[in-house]
Design an enzyme around this catalytic site. Sequence first.
Site, short mmCIF file in Angstrom:
data_model
loop_
_atom_site.label_atom_id
_atom_site.label_comp_id
_atom_site.label_asym_id
_atom_site.label_seq_id
_atom_site.Cartn_x
_atom_site.Cartn_y
_atom_site.Cartn_z
N LYS A 1 -35.37 -6.78 41.87
CA LYS A 1 -36.63 -6.85 42.60
C LYS A 1 -37.70 -7.29 41.61
CE LYS A 1 -39.72 -4.19 45.55
NZ LYS A 1 -40.96 -4.49 44.81
N CYS B 1 -54.64 33.76 16.38
CA CYS B 1 -53.30 33.20 16.50
C CYS B 1 -52.47 33.96 17.53
CB CYS B 1 -52.62 33.25 15.13
SG CYS B 1 -50.87 32.82 15.21
N GLU C 1 -29.96 -7.82 44.43
CA GLU C 1 -30.62 -8.70 43.45
C GLU C 1 -31.80 -7.96 42.82
OE1 GLU C 1 -31.47 -11.76 46.29
OE2 GLU C 1 -33.50 -11.03 46.64
N CYS D 1 -47.09 35.74 9.58
CA CYS D 1 -47.22 35.33 10.98
C CYS D 1 -45.82 35.20 11.58
CB CYS D 1 -47.96 34.00 11.08
SG CYS D 1 -48.04 33.35 12.76
N LYS E 1 -35.88 1.62 43.60
CA LYS E 1 -36.82 1.49 42.49
C LYS E 1 -36.28 2.11 41.21
CE LYS E 1 -41.11 1.07 43.58
NZ LYS E 1 -42.20 0.16 43.63
N CYS F 1 -53.11 28.59 11.80
CA CYS F 1 -53.08 29.99 11.42
C CYS F 1 -52.67 30.03 9.96
CB CYS F 1 -52.06 30.74 12.28
SG CYS F 1 -51.58 32.33 11.58
N ASP G 1 -41.16 -8.19 40.07
CA ASP G 1 -42.49 -7.63 40.28
C ASP G 1 -43.48 -8.78 40.29
OD1 ASP G 1 -44.28 -5.71 40.75
OD2 ASP G 1 -44.35 -4.92 38.71
N TYR H 1 -36.01 -16.29 48.38
CA TYR H 1 -34.95 -15.33 48.73
C TYR H 1 -34.74 -15.08 50.21
CZ TYR H 1 -39.02 -12.15 48.25
OH TYR H 1 -40.25 -11.57 48.32
N CYS I 1 -49.57 35.98 15.79
CA CYS I 1 -49.73 37.14 14.91
C CYS I 1 -51.09 37.79 15.05
CB CYS I 1 -49.49 36.74 13.46
SG CYS I 1 -50.79 35.68 12.80
ZN LIG Z 1 -50.21 33.41 13.15
#
Ligand SMILES: [Zn+2]
Length: 699
Positions: free
Chosen positions: A122, A423, A120, A447, A318, A441, A124, A230, A426
């Site tokens: 559960k 960066c 059944e 790059c 769970k 950048c 909460d 229950y 690059c």
């Molecule tokens: Zn770059």
Amino acid sequence: MKNFGKKIIINKLTALAKEIELASKKYFQEDSPLLSDGEFDSLVARYKKLKKENPNLVPDNDPILKIGSPPSSAFAKVEHNVPLLSLSNAFGQDDVIRFDESVKRFLGLEFSHELDYMAEPKIDGLSLGLKYINGKLFTAATRGDGKIGEDVTHNAITIRDIPKTISNAPEVLEVRGEVYILKSEFNKLNEFQRSKKEKIFANARNAAAGSLRQLDSEVTKNRPLRFFAYSLGTISHNLASSQKQLMKVLSNFGFTINEDRHSCRGVNQLLQTYEHICNKRESLDYEVDGVVYKVNNFSYQEILGARSNSPRWAIAHKFPPEESFTKLLSIEIQVGRTGTLSPVAKLAPVEIGGVMVSSATLHNEDFIKGFDNAGNRIRDGIDIRVGDLVSVYRAGDVIPKVKSINLAERTIDSKPFFFPNCCPGCGGKLIKQKDESVIRCHAGLSCRAQVLERMKHFVSKQGCSIEGLGKKQIISFYDLGWLSTPVDIFRLKLNHGKNSDKPLEKLANWGRKSAENLFDSIDDSRDLGLERFINALGIRYVGEVVSLTLARYYETWTVFHKKMLNIARGKTDDFEELNNIDGIGLKSAEELRIYFESKETEKLVEELLLEINVTRSVSRTVLSPVSGLTVVFTGSLEAMSRSEAKSFAEKMGAKVSNTISLKTAILICGAGAGSKLRKAKEAGVKVLTEDEWVKLVKS
Ligand SMILES: [Zn+2]
């Protein structure tokens, strides 16, 4: 050194123990949780693991031995004649299989035997034991620490689902079950609380617990508490011989029982039921955090008995946690296709929402330092460091995010994270715009990281979708100097076919067949729908949805391109038109203008169009009385939400704009329409009510 290591572990254990104890107290005694269930469970699991690895270093004040809580002194105490135990948890299929095996081992049954169970949802909520003497409700007690609970009888009698008298009941009867609040009623309760400026509850469980554990029963009376029965405090053979029968008995006594219970034979049926309940979880009007399996036969239950904290004949399977603590292993900086630097948390793998997660976004530098985008402190200004425990969650299917951190495992020698000052893709200069929290950048096509990201984006599923050309291939071709712009992809066969100087098929890991396959799939992608082509270009703030909106609106590349070039040249009415398309924001419009202004774009587009053929937007095939017409919605609509109405109109082939212009063909007017209606009348635009519009579209 050895002692130093020992010290660290003791510190960790003590710190974790403190956190667990505090969270537990907040949860059980004060009904205001510090942590989510998933976070709490993951802390307990970490603590238990550490404890198991170091059994001689366990602190005296072990919180695991007293989860649950001593009863609050505000209530009279009630002793449970039969301990009100909690259930042990199963977190996965393996745990359930082991549970089934251990039950059979204990009962001396063959492993092939298929046991009968009841499964059944559960719920909460909060466990409650109801004692009836001669059929009259005598006491109602919370679980407390399992042995002694709090007397909440004065509140329990205000709950409608709890019978105050039972006819034909045995002399002493103890019925157990769960007090809870329906999700729908929980929302109403919080609305009410808000209007009275009273405490807002974190979730339905806390609202139920807070309502039941009230000193003033007048308050409880007005809370929408419910009760599912229950089990019994004592297993009585007189009443029933199985869980299944018992539920009928309880129902006959006048209790509400959960109709969503299932008889299962064998472990496979348990797992099927779990799937079933998991799938309908969202549609249930009460919070469910798992599925309970109980051995059906009461004489078996009696033989199995209980361990110190939990019965052997039941287990709670769970649901996967929605959030969980895990260790932050490292922080990587990724460079996106538009040059944005994003910090990414690399995590010890952890299951969240049923998926294994090993990385999560850290948003930006400020987030790591403990500030939000507006410069306000978050997490009390505590920064995130490599080695910390971080709580990770997933919302929908998006990239997992870091919610909070826990300092329990932070060591003295941990160091703040320093964002790079050039960066990582690059080595180029980084710029942080004043009004943005992102760092970018600006090296663009020089790059490496950005070029690779643009290329990956270009060939992705939402772009021109080239099978067999993934991240790995792009990097290797780029480093060979074969690919530097998307155009090179379509020249790959010409430049690196079997008769070329440097044939692809001669590369390591490639052969005649695989090279042919790649060339074929590149050729297959030369016919490209307009929305996919726009998306593939990788313009900032122009993703899948915006690209689709643009493609639906402009229909062909020729029209779209012409308009964009006009905009780039400063034609304001075309810019206005773009900005007025429903779903296109100013940010996207601005970025489109900037993109089409650039010489680099002009060259790329020109070369790409020699290689590919951009087709009309696929979604524009519908023929309806409104296809091709520009429409505007105003006022509040009755039958559907604005976004539903918009997507429906688009499906029918209409273009949706935000403002009345010369192009507007129809204004659809909901309640409370104002200036747009006036403007439409002035401009002689046809005005329809919502009903008239629906009739027209469907005619
Ligand atoms: Zn770059």
